[in-house]
Scaffold this motif. Structure first.
Motif, mmCIF file in Angstrom:
data_model
loop_
_atom_site.group_PDB
_atom_site.id
_atom_site.type_symbol
_atom_site.label_atom_id
_atom_site.label_comp_id
_atom_site.label_asym_id
_atom_site.label_seq_id
_atom_site.Cartn_x
_atom_site.Cartn_y
_atom_site.Cartn_z
ATOM 1 N N LEU A 105 0.563 -1.311 0.022
ATOM 2 C CA LEU A 105 -0.043 0.318 -0.174
ATOM 3 C C LEU A 105 0.944 1.466 0.245
ATOM 4 N N GLU A 106 2.271 1.109 0.360
ATOM 5 C CA GLU A 106 2.830 2.396 0.761
ATOM 6 C C GLU A 106 3.764 2.688 -0.963
ATOM 7 N N SER A 107 4.349 1.270 -1.066
ATOM 8 C CA SER A 107 4.390 1.651 -2.191
ATOM 9 C C SER A 107 3.615 2.485 -3.580
ATOM 10 N N ARG A 108 2.527 1.844 -3.089
ATOM 11 C CA ARG A 108 1.502 2.313 -4.338
ATOM 12 C C ARG A 108 0.934 3.574 -3.761
ATOM 13 N N LEU A 109 1.256 4.467 -2.850
ATOM 14 C CA LEU A 109 0.605 5.602 -2.071
ATOM 15 C C LEU A 109 2.052 6.683 -2.690
ATOM 16 N N SER A 110 2.863 6.586 -2.967
ATOM 17 C CA SER A 110 4.393 6.833 -2.663
ATOM 18 C C SER A 110 4.109 7.716 -3.481
ATOM 19 N N SER A 111 3.962 7.139 -4.925
ATOM 20 C CA SER A 111 3.948 8.654 -5.853
ATOM 21 C C SER A 111 2.576 9.665 -6.168
ATOM 22 N N VAL A 112 1.637 9.300 -5.384
ATOM 23 C CA VAL A 112 0.221 9.833 -5.024
ATOM 24 C C VAL A 112 1.024 10.990 -4.062
ATOM 25 N N SER A 113 1.064 10.862 -2.493
ATOM 26 C CA SER A 113 1.732 11.443 -1.538
ATOM 27 C C SER A 113 2.836 12.479 -2.199
ATOM 28 N N ARG A 114 4.041 11.714 -2.978
ATOM 29 C CA ARG A 114 5.072 12.895 -3.160
ATOM 30 C C ARG A 114 4.419 13.898 -4.188
ATOM 31 N N GLU A 115 3.276 13.741 -5.073
ATOM 32 C CA GLU A 115 3.020 14.862 -6.041
ATOM 33 C C GLU A 115 2.448 16.108 -4.781
ATOM 34 N N ILE A 116 1.829 15.327 -4.069
ATOM 35 C CA ILE A 116 0.534 16.391 -2.875
ATOM 36 C C ILE A 116 2.044 16.896 -2.114
ATOM 37 N N THR A 117 2.965 16.963 -1.686
ATOM 38 C CA THR A 117 3.662 16.997 -0.445
ATOM 39 C C THR A 117 4.812 18.449 -1.295
ATOM 40 N N ASP A 118 5.530 17.650 -2.317
ATOM 41 C CA ASP A 118 5.969 18.522 -3.272
ATOM 42 C C ASP A 118 5.395 19.540 -4.173
ATOM 43 N N SER A 119 3.548 19.442 -3.529
ATOM 44 C CA SER A 119 3.359 20.892 -4.853
ATOM 45 C C SER A 119 3.786 22.158 -4.127
ATOM 46 N N ARG A 120 3.634 22.678 -5.310
ATOM 47 C CA ARG A 120 4.016 24.257 -6.010
ATOM 48 C C ARG A 120 3.089 25.114 -5.443
ATOM 49 N N VAL A 121 1.677 25.158 -5.624
ATOM 50 C CA VAL A 121 0.303 25.634 -6.034
ATOM 51 C C VAL A 121 0.133 26.876 -5.961
ATOM 52 N N VAL A 163 -13.278 18.417 7.994
ATOM 53 C CA VAL A 163 -12.452 18.634 8.829
ATOM 54 C C VAL A 163 -11.289 19.500 7.963
ATOM 55 N N PHE A 164 -11.683 19.707 7.293
ATOM 56 C CA PHE A 164 -10.672 19.932 6.375
ATOM 57 C C PHE A 164 -10.676 20.689 5.059
ATOM 58 N N PRO A 165 -11.593 21.966 4.830
ATOM 59 C CA PRO A 165 -12.235 22.643 4.156
ATOM 60 C C PRO A 165 -10.823 23.200 3.323
ATOM 61 N N GLN A 166 -11.027 23.363 1.846
ATOM 62 C CA GLN A 166 -9.960 23.785 0.837
ATOM 63 C C GLN A 166 -9.623 24.674 1.847
ATOM 64 N N THR A 167 -9.885 25.388 2.576
ATOM 65 C CA THR A 167 -9.442 27.168 2.408
ATOM 66 C C THR A 167 -8.085 26.423 2.725
ATOM 67 N N GLU A 168 -7.881 25.739 3.849
ATOM 68 C CA GLU A 168 -6.595 25.105 4.914
ATOM 69 C C GLU A 168 -5.836 24.739 4.148
ATOM 70 N N LEU A 169 -6.026 24.260 3.439
ATOM 71 C CA LEU A 169 -4.933 24.250 2.270
ATOM 72 C C LEU A 169 -3.214 25.341 1.953
ATOM 73 N N GLY A 170 -3.370 26.671 2.534
ATOM 74 C CA GLY A 170 -2.478 27.174 2.757
ATOM 75 C C GLY A 170 -1.316 27.080 3.854
ATOM 76 N N ALA A 171 -2.134 26.859 5.073
ATOM 77 C CA ALA A 171 -1.527 25.930 5.918
ATOM 78 C C ALA A 171 -0.684 25.395 5.810
ATOM 79 N N PHE A 172 -1.015 23.817 5.511
ATOM 80 C CA PHE A 172 -1.350 22.634 5.140
ATOM 81 C C PHE A 172 0.742 22.827 4.372
ATOM 82 N N MET A 173 0.238 23.910 3.151
ATOM 83 C CA MET A 173 1.500 23.977 2.092
ATOM 84 C C MET A 173 2.876 24.296 2.813
#
Length: 239
Positions: A105-121, A163-173
């Motif tokens: 599971l971790e192997s399959r999700l690694s690419s998706v997780s990386r896309e999220i954590t490395d994003s610069r939106v 629990v995590f509205p889109q307005t909190e993406l800034g804090a997440f980033m």
């Protein structure tokens, strides 16, 4: 008695008991006999002294006691030992099986997780796309429906928004990469919990208002974000 000699004696006892059982028409495994030998020796009622060498009389007594117990019909104690043997032989393989599932599971999700954590939106469209990726990640990690299933997607989106509205993406980033990964795992557990709670409530024939539950989760999440920003230097550090 040395350790090697004691082990040899026990193996001989087990082998003899297995053969005696077979001669009486009962097939037993070495593992079951080993459990029985241990149980008999440790039972204080049998008066075995584990600190001294077993005499021939001790060995004969031990074999007779074990044979008697292994031959018993409808014996709760024997059934209990059999269950212990089954548990002992299968628990490790089951644990390894689950660990392998987690690794895959971790192997399959690694690419998706990386896309999220490395994003610069920066743009609204990029924020929308990132939020969709988070929903996809949660769907895949939770296993509650396919990301292409409209019903499952709507449920996951509604739960995440509570629990995590889109307005909190800034804090997440502005979180560190490891903190983003941890928050994704936490969001998955929270969203999955809300969906399971909701399904269970509806299954019982009673519609349950999740507003109060969502408020609690939302407050907990904001508090977590606050502490993480403090930990990462007031929110100024970037992954």
């Amino acid at each position: 008695m040395s350790g090697a000699h004691a082990e040899s004696v026990i193996k001989n006892i087990i082998r003899e008991i297995v053969q005696q059982c077979a001669a009486r028409g009962h097939a037993v495994s070495d593992t079951l006999v080993a459990f029985m030998v241990k149980a008999v020796v440790l039972d204080p009622r049998n008066c075995f002294n584990v600190d001294r060498t077993l005499t021939k009389q001790d060995v004969q007594k031990l074999e007779e006691l074990c044979l008697g117990k292994l031959m018993e019909e409808c014996s709760p104690s024997l059934d209990t030992i059999k269950m212990q043997v089954h548990f002992d032989m299968n628990y490790t393989s089951r644990r390894e099986f689950l660990e392998e599932i987690h690794r895959v599971l971790e192997s399959r999700l690694s690419s998706v997780s990386r896309e999220i954590t490395d994003s610069r939106v920066k743009t609204r469209e990029e924020f929308d796309a990132l939020y969709c990726k988070i929903i996809t990640y949660i769907q895949l990690r939770s296993g509650m429906g396919s990301p292409t299933d409209d019903t499952a997607l709507k449920e996951a989106t509604a739960a995440l928004q509570s629990v995590f509205p889109q307005t909190e993406l800034g804090a997440f980033m502005v979180l560190l990469k490891r903190d983003k990964e941890q928050q994704l795992r936490e969001l998955t557990m929270i969203v999955t919990g809300i969906r399971l709670f909701n399904k269970a409530s509806k299954k019982g024939g009673e519609e349950t208002d999740l507003q109060e539950l969502s408020i609690v989760h939302h407050a907990t999440h904001k508090n977590t974000c606050y502490h993480r920003q403090c930990y990462s230097g007031g929110g100024g550090a970037r992954a």
